[in-house]
Structures are given as C-alpha cells and as structure tokens.
Scaffold this motif. Sequence first.
Motif, short mmCIF file in Angstrom:
data_model
loop_
_atom_site.label_atom_id
_atom_site.label_comp_id
_atom_site.label_asym_id
_atom_site.label_seq_id
_atom_site.Cartn_x
_atom_site.Cartn_y
_atom_site.Cartn_z
N MET A 53 5.35 -10.61 2.96
CA MET A 53 5.25 -10.16 3.94
C MET A 53 7.12 -9.00 4.20
N ARG A 54 8.09 -10.33 4.42
CA ARG A 54 9.09 -9.47 4.80
C ARG A 54 9.51 -8.58 3.27
N ALA A 55 9.53 -9.01 2.47
CA ALA A 55 10.61 -8.73 1.17
C ALA A 55 9.16 -6.90 0.79
N ASN A 56 8.00 -7.58 0.54
CA ASN A 56 7.38 -6.31 0.24
C ASN A 56 6.55 -5.69 1.08
N GLY A 57 6.24 -6.39 2.04
CA GLY A 57 5.27 -5.34 3.02
C GLY A 57 3.81 -5.94 3.11
N LEU A 60 1.03 -5.01 -0.02
CA LEU A 60 0.67 -5.28 -1.55
C LEU A 60 1.06 -7.33 -1.18
N ALA A 61 2.17 -7.74 0.04
CA ALA A 61 1.42 -9.17 0.02
C ALA A 61 -0.04 -9.49 0.14
N ILE A 62 -0.34 -9.06 1.16
CA ILE A 62 -1.32 -9.87 1.09
C ILE A 62 -3.02 -9.55 0.44
N ALA A 63 -2.68 -8.37 -0.35
CA ALA A 63 -2.91 -8.27 -1.70
C ALA A 63 -2.97 -9.05 -2.96
N LEU A 64 -1.62 -8.89 -3.46
CA LEU A 64 -1.06 -9.60 -4.50
C LEU A 64 -1.42 -11.98 -3.81
N SER A 65 -1.99 -12.20 -2.38
CA SER A 65 -1.82 -13.06 -2.45
C SER A 65 -3.34 -13.74 -2.63
N ALA A 66 -4.09 -12.80 -2.04
CA ALA A 66 -5.28 -12.66 -2.06
C ALA A 66 -6.09 -13.31 -3.49
N GLY A 96 -10.04 -9.48 -10.59
CA GLY A 96 -8.92 -9.85 -9.39
C GLY A 96 -7.77 -9.68 -10.42
N VAL A 97 -7.14 -10.49 -11.75
CA VAL A 97 -6.21 -10.55 -12.22
C VAL A 97 -5.82 -9.30 -12.68
N VAL A 98 -6.69 -8.35 -13.20
CA VAL A 98 -6.14 -6.73 -13.76
C VAL A 98 -5.85 -6.07 -12.58
N ALA A 99 -6.44 -6.79 -11.41
CA ALA A 99 -6.03 -6.21 -10.66
C ALA A 99 -4.36 -5.85 -10.18
N VAL A 100 -4.50 -7.22 -9.73
CA VAL A 100 -2.67 -8.41 -9.97
C VAL A 100 -1.95 -7.00 -10.63
N ALA A 101 -2.23 -7.11 -11.61
CA ALA A 101 -1.46 -6.34 -12.82
C ALA A 101 -1.15 -4.89 -11.84
N MET A 102 -2.53 -4.68 -11.89
CA MET A 102 -1.86 -2.72 -10.61
C MET A 102 -1.85 -2.58 -9.73
N ILE A 103 -1.62 -3.84 -8.83
CA ILE A 103 -1.11 -3.38 -8.02
C ILE A 103 0.56 -3.31 -7.80
N ALA A 104 0.51 -4.94 -8.91
CA ALA A 104 2.07 -5.17 -8.39
C ALA A 104 2.96 -4.19 -10.12
N TRP A 105 2.30 -3.30 -10.74
CA TRP A 105 3.05 -2.85 -11.74
C TRP A 105 4.08 -2.21 -10.51
N PRO A 106 5.14 -1.35 -11.15
CA PRO A 106 6.08 -0.62 -10.53
C PRO A 106 5.95 0.22 -9.99
N GLN A 107 5.15 1.04 -10.22
CA GLN A 107 4.78 2.69 -10.17
C GLN A 107 3.95 2.64 -9.02
N GLY A 108 3.54 1.34 -9.10
CA GLY A 108 2.01 1.55 -7.87
C GLY A 108 2.68 0.96 -6.97
N GLY A 109 3.61 0.42 -6.73
CA GLY A 109 3.82 -0.19 -5.23
C GLY A 109 5.59 0.01 -4.84
N ARG A 110 6.01 -0.72 -4.17
CA ARG A 110 7.44 -0.27 -3.93
C ARG A 110 8.20 -1.50 -4.53
N ALA A 111 8.98 -0.86 -5.05
CA ALA A 111 10.18 -1.99 -5.85
C ALA A 111 11.30 -2.41 -5.28
#
Length: 111
Positions: A53-57, A60-66, A96-111
């Motif tokens: 969470m410190r590094a990514n907010g 993003l952290a909770i969405a990816l973790s879930a 869920g795996v597709v969702a992780v890819a979309m959430i973590a994609w550089p344009q979709g989240g904080r870089a």
Amino acid sequence: MGGISFLWLSAATAVFVAANGVLKTYAVKGGWPVLVGALALFCVGNWLMVQVMRANGLGLAIALSAIFQLVAISLMAIVVFGERPSPLQLAGMALGVVAVAMIAWPQGGRA
C-alpha cells in the motif's frame, strides 16, 4: 507496480495462503495453538500488505491482493484439499486474472 512491490505482494499472498491453510486445518481438527498460528500468519500478511500500500496506494494494492489471493487460495483448495470448483467458478477465476492484468497495466494505474 514495480518489482519490489510485486515481491511484497507475492510474499503477502504466500503468507495469506499459508494462513488460510492453517485456518482450514483448525476448522477440521480444532486446537487453540492452530488458531493462534493462523492469526499470527494473518498479522504478518497484513504487515506485508502495508508495504504494498505504501508503494502503490490502497486501491491498487487491495484490488491486486484480492485477485492474487482468490486464485492462489483456490489453487490450494484444489491441490491440497481436493475441492473441485464448477466451470462457472473457474471462469470467474480466469476473469480475475484478466482483471489483474487490466488493473496493473501501466496506463491504468500509478506507475
């Protein structure tokens, strides 16, 4: 998400998977020491998540973790405990795996 954050997330997921495995053992066999062990692992997992969470907010952290935990714990349930998900549940995990890819994609989240 950077490499260090991914390592923190992977470690947190591994600890949460272990904690849930211990908790499943407690649910089947009981025993206070087993429950205390599971709770201790959950505490360690939450500390690791704070690092993510410190590094990514928080979002993003909770969405990816879930999603990471959903897939990892489902795999443990299948391999270790012999549970069999339905085709619809398997499709949900794939989404869920597709969702992780979309959430973590550089344009979709904080870089």
